[in-house]
Each structure stands twice: as structure tokens, then as C-alpha cells.
Design an enzyme around this catalytic site. Structure first.
Site, PDB file in Angstrom:
ATOM      1  CD  GLU A   1      -3.068  -0.743   2.287  1.00  0.00           C
ATOM      2  OE1 GLU A   1      -2.751  -0.111   3.305  1.00  0.00           O
ATOM      3  OE2 GLU A   1      -4.213  -1.166   2.088  1.00  0.00           O
TER       4      GLU A   1
ATOM      5  CD  GLU B   1      -3.967  -5.733   2.913  1.00  0.00           C
ATOM      6  OE1 GLU B   1      -4.632  -5.080   3.742  1.00  0.00           O
ATOM      7  OE2 GLU B   1      -2.743  -5.587   2.745  1.00  0.00           O
TER       8      GLU B   1
HETATM    9  C1  GLA Z   1      -3.834  -2.361   5.317  1.00  0.00           C
HETATM   10  C2  GLA Z   1      -2.472  -3.031   5.359  1.00  0.00           C
HETATM   11  C3  GLA Z   1      -2.514  -4.332   6.116  1.00  0.00           C
HETATM   12  C4  GLA Z   1      -3.278  -4.192   7.403  1.00  0.00           C
HETATM   13  C5  GLA Z   1      -4.689  -3.725   7.088  1.00  0.00           C
HETATM   14  C6  GLA Z   1      -5.555  -3.541   8.305  1.00  0.00           C
HETATM   15  O1  GLA Z   1      -4.559  -2.808   4.297  1.00  0.00           O
HETATM   16  O2  GLA Z   1      -1.959  -3.248   4.067  1.00  0.00           O
HETATM   17  O3  GLA Z   1      -1.194  -4.718   6.371  1.00  0.00           O
HETATM   18  O4  GLA Z   1      -2.644  -3.275   8.213  1.00  0.00           O
HETATM   19  O5  GLA Z   1      -4.617  -2.474   6.482  1.00  0.00           O
HETATM   20  O6  GLA Z   1      -5.634  -4.667   9.062  1.00  0.00           O
END
Ligand code: GLA
Length: 585
Positions: free
Chosen positions: A158, A234
Site C-alpha cells: 500500500e 486485502e
Molecule cells: C492495510 C495493510 C494491512 C493491514 C490492514 C488492516 O490494508 O496493508 O497490512 O494493516 O490495512 O488490518
């Protein structure tokens, strides 16, 4: 040669379209003895792929000291998944977020205060290179291009939520390719303009992360990537907890509906998480947007398998939806893992922190109270001691800044607690003969997300009485990795209350003849850390929401088992109970 490829809007694997139904399990959050069990359940639920991050700080806890065994045996985890016929997606990053200490970055990076993290800074990249030189050759034989189960790998994590340095992202990409990572590379970002603009890399597949409103998310992705398979890297089907806040949960039918919407769009998916696991030891992270919010020990995440590996209603709801999109055999689950209430354990021995310092630390002398990273320490506690001359009246003790929570003692007597989110000054009058000041600081987990990630621990600037900085400190770094040298004394009836308000270790034994998972309840205890047979289970805190800590059976042994509790504030009732159900609040 097997290879995952992008063809039009599809993933292709060995000549046929592949729809990825994936779930996250972080090997470093589950004891290795249970990896097979969790992976079998993932497969039984209808998934064809498992995804894991790689936590750099697990693999290089001290600079140049590489660990790839125990909870760090990533190769074994991937091999096990492969044996079960699962594909594997690896997200080595170097940064992983994940509610993991410092987002997986090793704390020792912070010893170099001039280093810029997560960008094209030579000092940072040199450390990443050395890590990749150790990690990636281990993954190479496990790539699908070499007959292994790894089909894809992520670049950074991210990144667009954090920065916009394309030179850095391309450096990581080239570093992976030059080390033989010839599988499909991808990035993942939130479905927002600035995130996609910051995080995408030319020639690399972009995926998006979200918990609901799939159609909207994929429409945004399409603006930036008109062609290519849609994938939610995700799918947040649950969430994590912070201390001092409410327990998070999300109903199964809501998750099922969001999944159905995503699959109707023809997308592939990775569940974040399929099975969350535990932030054992001092590895929990923290968030810091408005204020510092440390993450609890459990990473249950309210997801398809509970922290202790049991299918939840979400497991069945998700399987039902998946069965509409892929052919699934009759549900076959491994034998359930037994839970047991071993009952009450009396802590029969005790010893104080202050009387054991020389067994736990090599003291350092320095003019100012150095932060942990400057004394070569990453996790745990740190004690700062000095003498203040008297007489002085009407002053307040100020910790500038405390990260994250400090107990203050004057001549060994508890005088108050200073918290990062509540940095009260402590009134302190000094008698004519002066006094000894002790400040015990707990690192409650480094920030793992956002602009405030640089989060050195201990005291970062100085300690003042009024406006006068105090100098000449003795510093005891207390990483608390090994407590085997502590000298315990039998605890006699009524003695425990006398020890209240002083940080102490308590020891108790319990018998086991049939190993089963259990949970330790700490009613009547205030704040501290629990060790079972020398293994650090993590933190407890009466602030909640979490009320029990998970003890997986493989940490127990037949015969006598040892519990050691480090309690910061002392307890008047040195008793705990081992129960058969978790209480996450
Ligand atoms: C983001 C991050 C993950 C995690 C989620 C929340 O998407 O990429 O690593 O921290 O948020 O659980």
C-alpha cells in the site's frame, strides 16, 4: 515451466484461467506445529491459495543476525502449503504494515537518525539489499517457475498511502528480479486516486484493498488499469483491536454479501485475514493518527478461523458463497484441536524487578536518557535512574517524550504513571538529602502505519524537573528475552499485598498430562507480560478489551509447566486461571 500470467482480464496458470481464492495466514503469528492444521482448514473452506507477509524484524532481529527457524521458518510454511496443493502469494515488501511492530521494519534501523525510511535513500536501501540477499535466495527454489508453490509476489505494501517515490518502488522491483524472482509481481493499494497514483509501478499489476463496495473499488482501479484481472488483495472481513477501545467484529452475513458482490464482478480475492493468529512477545504494532493506539496481543481479527484455529460462522458463510463460484467437495475438517481448562494456578514465588537488574541488563551510563535504539535495544522495557539533589519544592517531573508508558519511582516508592496519550507531569518535592529517581518505560509497540511511523522508544528527548533537564543517567535496557537467571523467593501468605505497586515477577507451576490449547485469565492483575515455559505470550492489560491470552498446546509439555508473569503494578492476589474459552472483550 509453470507460471502465473496475465492474459486480458484473466490470470492464466499452466495454460488455463485461474481464479485466485486466497486467504492470509501469517506464519509468524501461528506456532509452526499448527501451520498444517490452519492450511488444511483454509483448503477445506474452498480456497486454492494462501497469502503471507514476510516480517523483516522476525528474520533480522539484530542487524546481520538472520533467523529462519521456529516462527521464522518461512520456507517450511511455504513447503507445507505446497504439499497440500495450495498456491502461495508472498508479500516480502520490506514494509508490511499488518499491525506488526514498526510494520515489520527492524527497530535497529532507527539507530541511524539520518536515515529516511521507505524511499530511495541509500542508507535504507543498503539494509534492504542485505536482507533481500538472505531472504530471496531462500524463496527462489519455492517459486512456481522452479516447481514450487509461490505464484506471485508483492512490491512494497500500500505504498501510495505513504509516499510517491517511484524510484524506490522500481529499485525494489529490480532488486527482486535481479535475485531471480521471476514470478508475477504486483502492487496493492487503497482504491483512491492519490493511493493508486503513488503506489502503482509501470508494467506491474495493481490490485486493490477494501472491505466492502467492490464495484466502486474496481471502477476506480479500472480508471488506472483498464485491462488486467481484478483482484482484491486485502478483503478486510474482520478487524483488529486496540487497547482501551471496543472489541471489533463484523457479522458473517455482511461479509458473505460483500464477497458475493466481489465475485459477481469476476474478481479474484485474498481474505485479510483467513486466520489472524497472535502477536506473541512484543511484536504488536500501533496506530497513530490522532493519538497513539497500541494493538492488543490477540490478532484474532474476527475472521474465518478464530485465534485458536476454530472455524467461526464466517467460515461456513464464506464457504457457502465460494461454492457458488467453484466446485467444492464435501466439507472435511481436520480433528478439532482440544481446549482445556487446567484451572487455577497459584503463583507461589516472587521476585522484584529492582533486585534483579544485574541479572537482566548490562547498565550503560550516559549524560542524557538515551532512547532504546541508541543502546542497541528494540523491544521490552528500559529503566532510567539518576539522583536529584535537594532541597527543592513545588516542581513537577516531565518526561519529554515518553514512548510509551512510564512508571516513576522516588527512592523506590511508586509515584505515578506517565502515558504517551496522557502525559501528566508528576509533582515531586526533593528532600535536603536528595533522592533516587527511577523511570521504567515500556515500549508498547511501534507505529506500523502512516506518517508517524518513525517511533523511537523510551525517553526521546530528556527528563526534566521543572525546566531543568536532568543529566547523569544509569540506563538498564530490559529486553526481557531470557528470565531464566531470576532469583525467585517463596511467596508467603499475605506477602503479595506488600509487593503491590512495585514491578515484580511471579512464578507458578502447573501440571499437564494431556496437552491441549488453553487461555490464561488475569483477573485482578493490572498490566504486564506472561511467559509460559520461557515463551513470551505477550502483554495483558486490565484496560482491555482483551481479557485472556491464548496458550497453544505446543507451548506446553507433559509434566510440570512454568508460568512467569511480569506485573508492572503488583497484585494482591497472585493467582491466575487457565480456562477453555477466550475472552477478547
Ligand atoms: C492495510 C495493510 C494491512 C493491514 C490492514 C488492516 O490494508 O496493508 O497490512 O494493516 O490495512 O488490518
Amino acid at each position: 515451466m509453470a507460471e502465473l500470467k496475465v492474459q486480458g482480464n484473466d490470470f492464466m496458470y499452466e495454460g488455463s484461467p485461474l481464479r485466485i481464492f486466497s486467504g492470509s495466514i501469517h506464519y509468524f503469528r501461528v506456532v509452526p506445529e499448527y501451520w498444517r492444521d490452519r492450511l488444511l482448514k483454509l483448503k477445506a473452506c474452498g480456497f486454492n491459495t494462501v497469502e503471507t507477509y514476510v516480517a523483516w524484524n522476525v528474520h533480522e532481529p539484530e542487524e546481520g543476525n538472520f533467523v529462519f527457524d521456529g516462527l521464522g521458518d518461512i520456507e517450511e510454511f511455504i513447503r507445507t502449503a505446497g504439499e497440500l496443493g495450495l498456491h502461495v502469494i508472498v508479500r516480502p515488501s520490506p514494509y508490511i504494515c499488518a499491525e506488526w511492530e514498526f510494520g515489520g521494519l527492524p527497530a535497529w534501523l532507527l539507530a541511524d537518525t539520518s536515515m529516511y525510511l521507505r524511499c530511495f535513500d541509500r542508507a535504507f536501501l543498503d539494509k534492504v539489499d542485505r536482507y533481500f540477499d538472505e531472504l530471496l535466495p531462500r524463496l527462489k527454489p519455492l517459486l512456481c517457475t522452479n516447481g514450487g508453490p509461490i505464484i506471485a509476489m508483492q512490491i512494497e505494501n500500500e505504498y501510495g498511502s505513504y509516499g510517491n517515490d517511484k524510484q524506490y518502488l522500481n529499485y525494489l522491483k529490480d532488486g527482486m528480479i535481479s535475485r531471480g524472482m521471476d514470478v508475477l509481481l504486483f502492487t496493492s493499494d487503497g482504491p483512491e486516486d492519490h493511493m493508486l497514483q503513488g503506489g502503482m509501478v509501470e508494467g506491474v499489476l495493481e490490485t486493490v484493498n477494501f472491505g466492502s463496495r467492490a464495484q466502486e473499488a474496481f471502477e476506480k482501479l479500472r480508471e488506472y488499469q483498464p485491462e488486467g484481472p481484478l483482484m482484491c488483495m486485502e478483503f478486510w472481513n474482520g478487524w483488529f483491536d486496540h487497547w482501551m477501545e471496543e472489541h471489533q467484529s463484523r457479522p458473517a452475513d455482511d461479509v458473505a454479501e460483500a464477497l458475493d458482490e466481489m465475485l459477481r464482478e469476476g474478481a479474484s480475492v485474498n481474505f485479510y485475514m483467513f486466520h489472524g493468529g497472535t502477536n506473541f512477545g512484543f511484536y504488536n504494532g500501533a496506530n497513530h493518527i490522532q493519538r497513539y493506539e497500541p494493538t492488543v496481543t490477540s490478532y484474532d481479527y474476527d475472521t474465518l478461523l478464530s485465534e485458536s484455529g476454530d472455524p467461526t460462522p464466517k467460515f461456513y458463510a464464506v464457504r457457502e458463497i465460494l461454492s457458488r463460484y467453484t466446485e467444492l467437495p464435501e466439507l472435511e475438517l481436520p480433528e478439532p484441536i482440544r481446549k482445556k481448562a487446567y484451572g487455577q494456578v497459584n503463583m507461589t514465588e516472587q521476585t522484584g524487578l529492582f533486585s534483579n537488574l544485574e541479572k537482566l541488563a548490562q547498565p550503560i551510563h550516559h549524560a542524557s536518557p538515551l532512547p532504546m535504539e541508541k543502546v542497541g535495544q528494540s523491544y521490552g522495557f528500559i529503566l532510567y535512574s539518576t539522583r536529584i539533589s535537594g532541597p527543592r519544592k513545588g516542581f513537577e517531573l516531565v518526561l519529554q517524550d515518553v514512548r510509551d508508558r512510564a512508571l516513576v519511582f522516588a527512592d523506590g516508592k511508586y509515584r505515578g504513571t506517565v502515558e504517551r496519550w496522557n502525559p501528566a507531569a508528576i509533582p515531586l518535592d526533593i528532600p535536603a538529602e536528595g533522592l533516587k529517581l527511577d523511570v521504567l518505560v515500556e515500549n508498547m509497540g511501534r507505529v506500523n502505519y502512516g506518517p508517524l511511523m518513525r517511533d523511537p522508544k523510551g525517553i526521546t528527548e530528556g527528563i526534566r524537573l521543572g525546566n531543568q533537564f536532568l543529566y547523569d543517567w544509569t540506563i538498564h535496557p530490559l529486553p526481557m528475552k531470557d528470565l531464566s537467571d531470576l532469583h525467585f523467593e517463596p511467596l508467603r501468605e499475605g506477602e503479595a499485598s506488600a509487593q503491590e505497586e512495585t514491578p515484580s515477577f511471579y512464578r507458578g507451576l502447573f501440571e499437564v498430562s494431556d496437552k491441549a490449547d488453553t487461555f490464561i485469565r488475569l483477573d485482578g492483575w493490572e498490566k504486564g507480560v506472561v511467559y509460559v515455559n520461557g515463551f513470551n505470550l505477550g502483554r495483558y492489560w486490565e484496560a482491555g478489551p482483551q481479557k485472556t491470552l491464548y496458550i497453544p498446546a505446543p507451548l506446553l509439555k507433559d509434566g510440570s509447566n512454568e508460568l512467569v508473569i511480569f506485573e508492572l503494578h503488583g497484585t494482591s492476589q497472585p493467582v491466575v486461571s487457565l480456562v477453555d474459552t477466550p475472552d477478547l472483550g
